[in-house]
Design a protein around this motif. Structure first.
Motif, short mmCIF file in Angstrom:
data_model
loop_
_atom_site.label_atom_id
_atom_site.label_comp_id
_atom_site.label_asym_id
_atom_site.label_seq_id
_atom_site.Cartn_x
_atom_site.Cartn_y
_atom_site.Cartn_z
N ASP A 43 0.82 -1.22 0.00
CA ASP A 43 0.00 0.00 0.00
C ASP A 43 0.86 1.27 0.00
OD1 ASP A 43 1.02 -0.09 2.56
OD2 ASP A 43 -0.86 0.38 3.55
N ARG A 44 2.09 1.16 -0.50
CA ARG A 44 3.01 2.31 -0.45
C ARG A 44 3.68 2.55 -1.78
NH1 ARG A 44 4.18 3.83 5.15
NH2 ARG A 44 2.86 2.42 6.32
N VAL A 45 3.79 3.84 -2.09
CA VAL A 45 4.48 4.24 -3.30
C VAL A 45 5.42 5.39 -2.95
CG1 VAL A 45 2.69 5.85 -4.09
CG2 VAL A 45 4.20 4.80 -5.75
N SER A 46 6.61 5.32 -3.52
CA SER A 46 7.62 6.36 -3.34
C SER A 46 7.71 7.15 -4.64
CB SER A 46 8.98 5.71 -3.03
OG SER A 46 10.02 6.65 -3.19
N VAL A 47 7.74 8.47 -4.50
CA VAL A 47 7.94 9.37 -5.63
C VAL A 47 9.14 10.23 -5.28
CG1 VAL A 47 6.95 11.17 -7.08
CG2 VAL A 47 5.46 9.40 -6.10
N GLY A 48 10.17 10.18 -6.11
CA GLY A 48 11.36 10.94 -5.74
C GLY A 48 12.23 11.33 -6.91
N GLN A 49 13.00 12.36 -6.66
CA GLN A 49 14.05 12.78 -7.58
C GLN A 49 15.36 12.62 -6.80
OE1 GLN A 49 11.83 16.54 -8.70
NE2 GLN A 49 12.83 16.02 -10.64
N TYR A 50 16.37 12.07 -7.46
CA TYR A 50 17.57 11.67 -6.75
C TYR A 50 18.83 12.15 -7.46
CZ TYR A 50 14.12 8.48 -4.87
OH TYR A 50 12.99 7.96 -4.30
N TYR A 51 19.91 12.26 -6.67
CA TYR A 51 21.23 12.55 -7.20
C TYR A 51 22.25 11.80 -6.34
CZ TYR A 51 21.68 15.94 -3.37
OH TYR A 51 21.72 16.53 -2.13
N ILE A 52 23.47 11.71 -6.83
CA ILE A 52 24.54 11.02 -6.10
C ILE A 52 25.51 12.07 -5.56
CG2 ILE A 52 26.46 9.38 -6.28
CD1 ILE A 52 24.25 7.72 -7.12
N SER A 53 25.82 11.95 -4.27
CA SER A 53 26.80 12.83 -3.64
C SER A 53 27.78 11.97 -2.86
CB SER A 53 26.10 13.81 -2.70
OG SER A 53 27.05 14.62 -2.02
N ARG A 54 29.04 12.03 -3.26
CA ARG A 54 30.09 11.25 -2.59
C ARG A 54 29.73 9.77 -2.50
NH1 ARG A 54 31.85 15.40 2.21
NH2 ARG A 54 32.23 17.15 0.82
N GLY A 55 29.09 9.27 -3.55
CA GLY A 55 28.74 7.87 -3.63
C GLY A 55 27.43 7.48 -2.97
N ASP A 56 26.77 8.45 -2.34
CA ASP A 56 25.49 8.17 -1.66
C ASP A 56 24.32 8.67 -2.49
OD1 ASP A 56 26.68 7.03 0.61
OD2 ASP A 56 26.93 9.00 1.55
N LEU A 57 23.23 7.91 -2.52
CA LEU A 57 22.02 8.32 -3.20
C LEU A 57 21.29 9.31 -2.30
CD1 LEU A 57 20.24 7.86 -5.70
CD2 LEU A 57 19.04 6.10 -4.40
N MET A 58 21.01 10.50 -2.84
CA MET A 58 20.38 11.58 -2.09
C MET A 58 19.01 11.87 -2.68
SD MET A 58 22.92 12.10 -0.04
CE MET A 58 22.90 13.67 0.75
#
Length: 120
Positions: A43-58
């Motif tokens: 019953d869950r949906v994620s909506v996101g915009q992402y970028y990589i910073s120092r190898g981490d997904l932000m």
């Protein structure tokens, strides 16, 4: 999140209920962070915009919604490195979501989803 619902419809998904858990769609528009819509639970949906910073997904941003009878209720908001909020009863994100909806439309994400389907 009307823009996300419209994007899913352009991609041939009429309802989140049709999606399998972990099923996701990413829409790319030049000059903007990719938008990903993913079913992360029954019953869950994620909506996101992402970028990589120092190898981490932000996340910039990510909103998790509980979907119940077609209604999307925001329960988690993350925008790295500034904010993280979680409330299972729902978050008051109406103003933010209204602005994000307008931005996604103006930035061409719905058009990009339409073009993606016509090219497949």
């Amino acid at each position: 999140m009307n823009a996300a619902k419209d994007i899913l419809q352009q991609l041939g998904v009429d309802s989140v209920a049709e999606m399998g858990v972990n099923e996701n769609y990413t829409v790319e528009v030049d000059g903007y962070e990719n938008l990903t819509i993913e079913k992360i639970g029954e019953d869950r949906v994620s909506v996101g915009q992402y970028y990589i910073s120092r190898g981490d997904l932000m996340s910039d941003p990510e909103v998790v919604f509980v979907v119940d009878s077609g209604d999307w209720r925001p329960v988690r908001f993350t925008q790295h490195p500034l904010a993280h909020d979680h409330d299972e009863s729902g978050l008051d994100l109406d103003e933010f979501l209204s602005t994000w909806n307008k931005n996604l439309r103006n930035q061409g994400f719905i058009d990009a989803a339409t073009q993606r389907m016509s090219s497949e």
